[in-house]
Design a protein around this motif. Structure first.
Motif, PDB file in Angstrom:
ATOM      1  N   ALA A  11      36.987   6.412 -24.519  1.00 41.11           N
ATOM      2  CA  ALA A  11      37.665   5.608 -23.505  1.00 41.11           C
ATOM      3  C   ALA A  11      39.163   5.559 -23.782  1.00 41.11           C
ATOM      4  CB  ALA A  11      37.083   4.195 -23.474  1.00 41.11           C
ATOM      5  N   ASP A  12      39.589   5.862 -25.013  1.00 40.40           N
ATOM      6  CA  ASP A  12      41.000   5.794 -25.374  1.00 40.40           C
ATOM      7  C   ASP A  12      41.439   7.080 -26.058  1.00 40.40           C
ATOM      8  OD1 ASP A  12      43.603   5.133 -26.050  1.00 40.40           O
ATOM      9  OD2 ASP A  12      43.078   3.085 -26.617  1.00 40.40           O
ATOM     10  N   GLN A  13      41.713   8.071 -25.245  1.00 42.91           N
ATOM     11  CA  GLN A  13      42.067   9.403 -25.735  1.00 42.91           C
ATOM     12  C   GLN A  13      43.329   9.384 -26.596  1.00 42.91           C
ATOM     13  OE1 GLN A  13      43.388  12.323 -22.789  1.00 42.91           O
ATOM     14  NE2 GLN A  13      41.660  13.603 -23.436  1.00 42.91           N
ATOM     15  N   ASP A  14      44.310   8.550 -26.239  1.00 39.26           N
ATOM     16  CA  ASP A  14      45.563   8.503 -27.002  1.00 39.26           C
ATOM     17  C   ASP A  14      45.327   8.072 -28.448  1.00 39.26           C
ATOM     18  OD1 ASP A  14      47.007   9.355 -24.816  1.00 39.26           O
ATOM     19  OD2 ASP A  14      47.590   7.329 -24.199  1.00 39.26           O
ATOM     20  N   VAL A  15      44.430   7.108 -28.652  1.00 39.90           N
ATOM     21  CA  VAL A  15      44.138   6.631 -30.008  1.00 39.90           C
ATOM     22  C   VAL A  15      43.505   7.746 -30.837  1.00 39.90           C
ATOM     23  CG1 VAL A  15      42.688   5.056 -31.351  1.00 39.90           C
ATOM     24  CG2 VAL A  15      43.991   4.191 -29.410  1.00 39.90           C
ATOM     25  N   LEU A  16      42.508   8.436 -30.267  1.00 43.94           N
ATOM     26  CA  LEU A  16      41.868   9.516 -31.021  1.00 43.94           C
ATOM     27  C   LEU A  16      42.811  10.699 -31.223  1.00 43.94           C
ATOM     28  CD1 LEU A  16      38.119   9.734 -29.959  1.00 43.94           C
ATOM     29  CD2 LEU A  16      39.205   8.488 -31.822  1.00 43.94           C
ATOM     30  N   LEU A  17      43.635  11.009 -30.228  1.00 44.32           N
ATOM     31  CA  LEU A  17      44.611  12.086 -30.387  1.00 44.32           C
ATOM     32  C   LEU A  17      45.552  11.782 -31.549  1.00 44.32           C
ATOM     33  CD1 LEU A  17      46.004  14.695 -29.506  1.00 44.32           C
ATOM     34  CD2 LEU A  17      47.325  13.318 -27.867  1.00 44.32           C
ATOM     35  N   SER A  18      46.043  10.563 -31.619  1.00 42.94           N
ATOM     36  CA  SER A  18      46.927  10.163 -32.708  1.00 42.94           C
ATOM     37  C   SER A  18      46.210  10.246 -34.057  1.00 42.94           C
ATOM     38  CB  SER A  18      47.445   8.751 -32.464  1.00 42.94           C
ATOM     39  OG  SER A  18      48.230   8.318 -33.543  1.00 42.94           O
ATOM     40  N   PHE A  19      44.977   9.753 -34.119  1.00 36.94           N
ATOM     41  CA  PHE A  19      44.193   9.753 -35.360  1.00 36.94           C
ATOM     42  C   PHE A  19      43.989  11.179 -35.881  1.00 36.94           C
ATOM     43  CE2 PHE A  19      40.091   9.845 -37.608  1.00 36.94           C
ATOM     44  CZ  PHE A  19      40.294   8.864 -38.567  1.00 36.94           C
ATOM     45  N   TYR A  20      43.472  12.077 -35.045  1.00 34.78           N
ATOM     46  CA  TYR A  20      43.179  13.439 -35.491  1.00 34.78           C
ATOM     47  C   TYR A  20      44.457  14.248 -35.751  1.00 34.78           C
ATOM     48  CZ  TYR A  20      38.243  12.648 -34.966  1.00 34.78           C
ATOM     49  OH  TYR A  20      36.979  12.150 -35.127  1.00 34.78           O
ATOM     50  N   THR A  21      45.532  13.940 -35.020  1.00 36.02           N
ATOM     51  CA  THR A  21      46.802  14.628 -35.243  1.00 36.02           C
ATOM     52  C   THR A  21      47.423  14.199 -36.572  1.00 36.02           C
ATOM     53  OG1 THR A  21      47.200  14.830 -32.875  1.00 36.02           O
ATOM     54  CG2 THR A  21      49.106  15.037 -34.310  1.00 36.02           C
ATOM     55  N   LYS A  22      47.495  12.892 -36.789  1.00 28.89           N
ATOM     56  CA  LYS A  22      48.161  12.394 -37.992  1.00 28.89           C
ATOM     57  C   LYS A  22      47.333  12.582 -39.257  1.00 28.89           C
ATOM     58  CE  LYS A  22      51.044   9.161 -35.502  1.00 28.89           C
ATOM     59  NZ  LYS A  22      51.256   7.764 -35.122  1.00 28.89           N
ATOM     60  N   LEU A  23      46.007  12.493 -39.162  1.00 32.04           N
ATOM     61  CA  LEU A  23      45.170  12.612 -40.356  1.00 32.04           C
ATOM     62  C   LEU A  23      44.874  14.065 -40.718  1.00 32.04           C
ATOM     63  CD1 LEU A  23      43.841  10.786 -42.474  1.00 32.04           C
ATOM     64  CD2 LEU A  23      41.739  10.915 -41.126  1.00 32.04           C
ATOM     65  N   PHE A  24      44.646  14.910 -39.705  1.00 33.80           N
ATOM     66  CA  PHE A  24      44.210  16.277 -39.973  1.00 33.80           C
ATOM     67  C   PHE A  24      45.189  17.350 -39.481  1.00 33.80           C
ATOM     68  CE2 PHE A  24      40.224  13.812 -39.462  1.00 33.80           C
ATOM     69  CZ  PHE A  24      39.785  13.907 -40.767  1.00 33.80           C
ATOM     70  N   GLY A  25      46.316  16.953 -38.900  1.00 41.32           N
ATOM     71  CA  GLY A  25      47.277  17.938 -38.410  1.00 41.32           C
ATOM     72  C   GLY A  25      46.821  18.672 -37.164  1.00 41.32           C
ATOM     73  N   ALA A  26      45.965  18.045 -36.362  1.00 38.10           N
ATOM     74  CA  ALA A  26      45.478  18.683 -35.132  1.00 38.10           C
ATOM     75  C   ALA A  26      46.646  19.046 -34.227  1.00 38.10           C
ATOM     76  CB  ALA A  26      44.515  17.747 -34.396  1.00 38.10           C
ATOM     77  N   GLU A  27      46.513  20.187 -33.564  1.00 39.39           N
ATOM     78  CA  GLU A  27      47.519  20.641 -32.611  1.00 39.39           C
ATOM     79  C   GLU A  27      46.875  20.790 -31.245  1.00 39.39           C
ATOM     80  OE1 GLU A  27      49.414  24.225 -33.953  1.00 39.39           O
ATOM     81  OE2 GLU A  27      49.482  23.507 -36.013  1.00 39.39           O
ATOM     82  N   GLU A  28      47.547  20.247 -30.222  1.00 39.84           N
ATOM     83  CA  GLU A  28      47.044  20.393 -28.861  1.00 39.84           C
ATOM     84  C   GLU A  28      47.202  21.842 -28.419  1.00 39.84           C
ATOM     85  OE1 GLU A  28      48.310  19.006 -24.435  1.00 39.84           O
ATOM     86  OE2 GLU A  28      48.323  17.415 -25.962  1.00 39.84           O
ATOM     87  N   THR A  29      46.097  22.444 -27.938  1.00 39.83           N
ATOM     88  CA  THR A  29      46.129  23.841 -27.505  1.00 39.83           C
ATOM     89  C   THR A  29      45.833  24.000 -26.027  1.00 39.83           C
ATOM     90  OG1 THR A  29      43.799  24.111 -28.103  1.00 39.83           O
ATOM     91  CG2 THR A  29      45.450  24.716 -29.774  1.00 39.83           C
ATOM     92  N   PHE A  30      45.286  22.948 -25.401  1.00 38.70           N
ATOM     93  CA  PHE A  30      44.829  23.075 -24.013  1.00 38.70           C
ATOM     94  C   PHE A  30      44.695  21.682 -23.435  1.00 38.70           C
ATOM     95  CE2 PHE A  30      41.371  23.734 -20.885  1.00 38.70           C
ATOM     96  CZ  PHE A  30      41.915  24.789 -20.162  1.00 38.70           C
ATOM     97  N   ARG A  31      45.020  21.521 -22.155  1.00 41.85           N
ATOM     98  CA  ARG A  31      44.820  20.230 -21.493  1.00 41.85           C
ATOM     99  C   ARG A  31      44.497  20.438 -20.028  1.00 41.85           C
ATOM    100  NH1 ARG A  31      48.477  15.719 -20.862  1.00 41.85           N
ATOM    101  NH2 ARG A  31      48.481  15.644 -23.099  1.00 41.85           N
ATOM    102  N   VAL A  32      43.658  19.538 -19.495  1.00 46.12           N
ATOM    103  CA  VAL A  32      43.296  19.538 -18.078  1.00 46.12           C
ATOM    104  C   VAL A  32      43.428  18.118 -17.568  1.00 46.12           C
ATOM    105  CG1 VAL A  32      41.444  19.931 -16.425  1.00 46.12           C
ATOM    106  CG2 VAL A  32      41.676  21.451 -18.397  1.00 46.12           C
TER     107      VAL A  32
END
Length: 122
Positions: A11-32
């Motif tokens: 329900a809160d994509q921004d929170v999970l995006l921040s978590f996975y980006t800051k903790l694991f260095g996730a990079e956005e590769t695609f968005r719809v």
């Protein structure tokens, strides 16, 4: 893109995006869609794809039916940052007999995640 891709409903994509980006260095590769608020975000963590999909009421089952296991360079260092990023620590770190150091956490939505690191041979 991975042959099998885990996708988390949230329900809160921004929170999970921040978590996975800051903790694991996730990079956005695609968005719809490509512009504006995203329904789907494709992330790359190491060599693995992870999807985040917005769902207004994703539900909270009594027992999780998936578990993400994410390899990190340093379990202890990563574990120390989990709570500051909105996650929770469930246990560990522990050295396992199969040669991994493992800690159990949950992301901000309560999804279970194992942090794993190979134990160097002695």
């Amino acid at each position: 893109m991975s042959t099998i891709q885990p996708v988390i409903l949230t329900a809160d994509q921004d929170v999970l995006l921040s978590f996975y980006t800051k903790l694991f260095g996730a990079e956005e590769t695609f968005r719809v869609p490509a512009k504006g608020p995203a329904f789907y975000l494709g992330l790359l963590i190491g060599d693995t794809d992870l999807g985040l999909v917005v769902k207004e009421n994703p539900g909270t089952g009594a027992t999780p039916r998936i578990l993400l296991s994410i390899g990190v360079d340093d379990v202890d260092e990563t574990l120390a940052r989990v709570e500051a990023l909105g996650g929770s620590v469930g246990g560990g770190p522990n050295d396992m007999p199969w040669g991994q150091r493992v800690a159990h956490i949950k992301d901000p939505d309560g999804n279970p995640v194992n942090l794993t690191q190979p134990i160097p041979a002695r």
